[in-house]
Motif scaffolding. Structure first.
Motif, PDB file in Angstrom:
ATOM      1  N   LEU B   5      92.210  50.146 118.042  1.00 45.43           N
ATOM      2  CA  LEU B   5      93.169  50.923 118.827  1.00 45.43           C
ATOM      3  C   LEU B   5      92.566  51.390 120.151  1.00 45.43           C
ATOM      4  CD1 LEU B   5      95.049  53.221 116.296  1.00 45.43           C
ATOM      5  CD2 LEU B   5      96.033  51.576 117.911  1.00 45.43           C
ATOM      6  N   PHE B   6      91.313  51.824 120.043  1.00 40.53           N
ATOM      7  CA  PHE B   6      90.579  52.291 121.248  1.00 40.53           C
ATOM      8  C   PHE B   6      90.493  51.157 122.273  1.00 40.53           C
ATOM      9  CE2 PHE B   6      86.152  53.620 122.928  1.00 40.53           C
ATOM     10  CZ  PHE B   6      86.724  54.317 123.980  1.00 40.53           C
ATOM     11  N   LEU B   7      90.136  49.966 121.770  1.00 45.28           N
ATOM     12  CA  LEU B   7      90.025  48.821 122.673  1.00 45.28           C
ATOM     13  C   LEU B   7      91.374  48.522 123.327  1.00 45.28           C
ATOM     14  CD1 LEU B   7      88.267  46.564 123.850  1.00 45.28           C
ATOM     15  CD2 LEU B   7      88.898  45.142 121.902  1.00 45.28           C
ATOM     16  N   ASN B   8      92.424  48.586 122.522  1.00 48.05           N
ATOM     17  CA  ASN B   8      93.757  48.346 123.058  1.00 48.05           C
ATOM     18  C   ASN B   8      94.115  49.331 124.159  1.00 48.05           C
ATOM     19  OD1 ASN B   8      94.945  46.103 122.106  1.00 48.05           O
ATOM     20  ND2 ASN B   8      95.646  47.046 120.195  1.00 48.05           N
ATOM     21  N   TRP B   9      93.745  50.582 123.936  1.00 50.53           N
ATOM     22  CA  TRP B   9      94.081  51.600 124.929  1.00 50.53           C
ATOM     23  C   TRP B   9      93.321  51.347 126.241  1.00 50.53           C
ATOM     24  CZ3 TRP B   9      91.762  55.254 127.975  1.00 50.53           C
ATOM     25  CH2 TRP B   9      92.665  56.118 128.647  1.00 50.53           C
ATOM     26  N   VAL B  10      92.002  51.122 126.111  1.00 51.59           N
ATOM     27  CA  VAL B  10      91.238  50.940 127.361  1.00 51.59           C
ATOM     28  C   VAL B  10      91.671  49.670 128.081  1.00 51.59           C
ATOM     29  CG1 VAL B  10      89.209  52.300 126.739  1.00 51.59           C
ATOM     30  CG2 VAL B  10      89.229  49.866 126.203  1.00 51.59           C
TER      31      VAL B  10
END
Lengths: 419, 219
Positions: B5-10
């Motif tokens: 999810l973090f990767l998707n956000w960044v």
């Protein structure tokens, strides 16, 4: 905020333009400009780093012309420039800067630091923080006509001496002459050889020339303290004189700042281009040489070197001419290290030599020139700026170096072929 | 938030916001600076070959005589990290793919071993530059909070990028996310710090060269 401080800040706001904004945004604090400045190299004190000398100007820029700076000022995170601070900065902006412009040559991001020093001086002077010596030199120029208080009778006396001794005529106020010759007070008082040299050279070249009785003084300490209004008054006299006498070319004397003032700043000060040409005496001499109008005989036997006046060479573009002329009368001309546009200042330009507060540091800074001369070991030092000449002579005396200093024009005149 | 999810956000919102601030900030700052204009120079100009703003654009990359002896480290380390950064940022295949996705423009990449080497050189040169800033009196004297911050936000993307590419220290997804996040930080801060010299250096050199070029001095 005191009235003078607010005037100063207003002046600084006014002088800030796109180049200055671009320069302040480009500085990466690499410190290379320090290595180019003789006041740093000879003292090792970081406070003499050229870009640091501009701190008050930078803050005014940031606080007045950037959104972020305005916000920081609003919430009290950026402190406004104070009168006391400008007072402290006098030492950095005047005493330890000759406006030689070497810093502007090395800055890797291309900042023209000396351009900004010149502008900062405008604000410093308005706030009353220009050094007394340069301020009084300027007021003498405005009131009497010359920074050293030389008046027309003194010049006329010198012209009289010249006529008695050599029979050479110095035409005063000759309308329609091709050249109008300017002098620096230093030449009238300390180096009368200059006028003598001009008279001989012009006679040989067969050129008409004149000295204007209302505008014979070329030096303009207005640009040294940084008061454009005064600089404009001084330069306007020359413009009026040249236009009244309808001369083709005005010749700037062997004085670096005079050349900057009349050649590069003058038209901008009066707000229009000139109707005449301005040349430095060395440009004129080199032109005469090219046209075969300057004929010399014999050569200097001694080992000679040339000290490049900053305002003439790096800041003025008269680079090859002195070399051509040196080679014309010398077979033993050697360059110092960093010649031409890379030269190191004598330490006394930009009003420093007229500033008593700067005397000690000026002599320390002279060690740079001394080191260059120690390597070359010349028998004679030639230059083309009366101010450099005085400063060099004082420095050489201080360090007990026995080395005569001469003006290039005068040396050429000594070798003029007999007609 | 888990790693994916973090990767998707960044990669998504984070990147969009960062690019938006970067572009808006850059345009704003350029207008703020260059709309100040300058007065025309009325002095008669000289015309000397090699003396102009355009010449100074490139000539200023070369130190004048004597400066290498006086401050060689500044030049060598400075060159090393600027060139290294250029290689790492613009010649690494995944970066070119990203730029292609965003703009449609692409160019050939360098083999990843070379980019790895460039990253190591950049990191080493940046550490040297930092040590020099701490050690050298003039640099230390001039340094402000902005200098240390600019160094950090430039160093972090190179470091995290290297670690991510080599699968070191942290799980790949997390390291990659940190890498992208650090780049976003760099993009957001660039217009408002000394990093903006990336843009202003060219007009600055041009102005200086132009003023001196008018006088016939090639600087």
């Amino acid at each position: 905020m005191s009235a003078s401080l607010s005037r100063a800040v207003n002046v600084l706001k006014e002088v800030i333009d796109a180049p200055i904004a671009s320069y302040f945004n480009s500085c990466v604090h690499c410190g290379l400009c320090a290595e180019a400045c003789l006041f740093y190299t000879e003292t090792g004190d970081p406070k003499y780093t050229p870009i640091h000398k501009l701190e008050p100007l930078r803050r005014v820029y940031e606080q007045e012309y950037t959104l972020l700076g305005r916000l920081l000022k609003l919430v009290g995170l950026s402190k406004p420039v104070s009168d006391a601070e400008l007072g402290e900065w006098q030492e950095l902006v005047y005493d330890s800067c000759t406006m030689c412009g070497r810093c502007s040559m090395v800055c890797p991001v291309g900042n023209d630091i000396v351009y900004m020093v010149r502008k900062l001086r405008e604000g410093m002077a308005i706030a009353g923080h220009a050094p007394e010596g340069v301020v009084s030199a300027t007021s003498r120029t405005i009131e009497i006509g010359s920074p050293m208080g030389v008046k027309l009778p003194a010049l006329k006396a010198q012209i009289g001496h010249l006529k008695t001794e050599t029979g050479l005529d110095v035409p005063l106020d000759l309308e329609g002459a091709e050249y109008m010759v300017l002098l620096s007070s230093m030449e009238i008082i300390n180096f009368p050889e200059y006028l003598n040299a001009i008279a001989k050279i012009m006679k040989q070249a067969g050129k008409t020339w004149t000295i204007c009785s209302t505008a014979f003084e070329a030096t303009n300490s207005g640009i040294q303290i940084g008061v454009s209004d005064l600089a404009r008054v001084i330069v306007s006299r020359i413009v009026e004189g040249a236009e009244r006498l309808k001369v083709k070319t005005v010749i700037s004397p062997e004085c670096g700042h005079a050349y900057t003032a009349v050649r590069w700043e003058g038209p901008n000060l009066i707000g229009r281009p000139y109707t005449f040409k301005v040349q430095h005496i060395l440009e004129v001499l080199d032109e005469f040489r090219n046209q075969g109008l300057l004929k010399t005989q014999g050569f200097e036997e001694e080992r000679l070197t040339f000290h490049d006046p900053c305002q003439l060479v790096r800041r003025g573009g008269v680079i090859e001419q002195p070399r051509n002329l040196m080679n014309m009368v010398s077979k033993n001309f050697v360059e110092t290290s960093d010649p031409g546009k890379y030269n190191w200042c004598c330490g006394g330009g930009g009003g420093v030599s007229a500033n008593d507060n700067a005397e000690e540091i000026r002599l320390i800074a002279f060690k740079r020139k001394k080191a260059q001369l120690d390597v070359v070991k010349p028998d004679k030092l030639v230059t083309a700026c009366a101010n450099c000449r005085i400063v060099l002579e004082e420095g050489l005396e201080h360090y007990q170096m026995d080395l005569p200093v001469v003006g290039l024009t005068e040396m050429i005149a000594e070798h003029l072929a007999e007609s | 938030m888990d790693a994916a999810l973090f990767l998707n956000w960044v990669r998504g919102t984070g990147l969009q916001v960062a690019i938006f601030i970067f572009l808006l900030g850059t345009v704003w700052r350029l207008v703020e600076i260059y709309s100040l204009g300058r007065k025309p120079d009325l002095a008669e100009r000289r015309h000397v070959p090699g003396a102009s703003g355009w010449h100074t654009l490139w000539r200023r990359s070369i130190p004048i005589p004597g400066m290498m002896q006086r401050s060689g480290l500044t030049y060598i380390a400075g060159y090393a990290f600027h060139l290294g950064l250029a290689v790492v940022v613009f010649l690494f295949a995944p970066h070119i793919r990203l730029i292609q996705e965003l703009t449609g423009i692409s160019w050939p990449a360098l083999p990843s071993q070379f980019v790895d080497l460039a990253a190591v050189v950049t990191l080493a040169a940046m550490l040297v530059v930092l040590a020099d800033r701490i050690r050298q009196p003039v640099k230390r004297f001039l340094s402000t909070f902005g200098d240390w911050m600019a160094w950090l936000v430039t160093f972090l993307p190179v470091l995290t990028g290297y670690l991510a590419a080599r699968h070191l220290l942290l799980p790949y997804t997390l390291m990659l996310s940190l890498h992208i996040l650090s780049v976003e930080l760099l993009l957001v801060l660039l217009p408002f710090t000394k990093l903006f010299h990336a843009f202003t250096v060219w007009p600055s050199r041009w102005f200086n060269g132009d003023v001196q070029g008018k006088k016939g001095v090639a600087v």
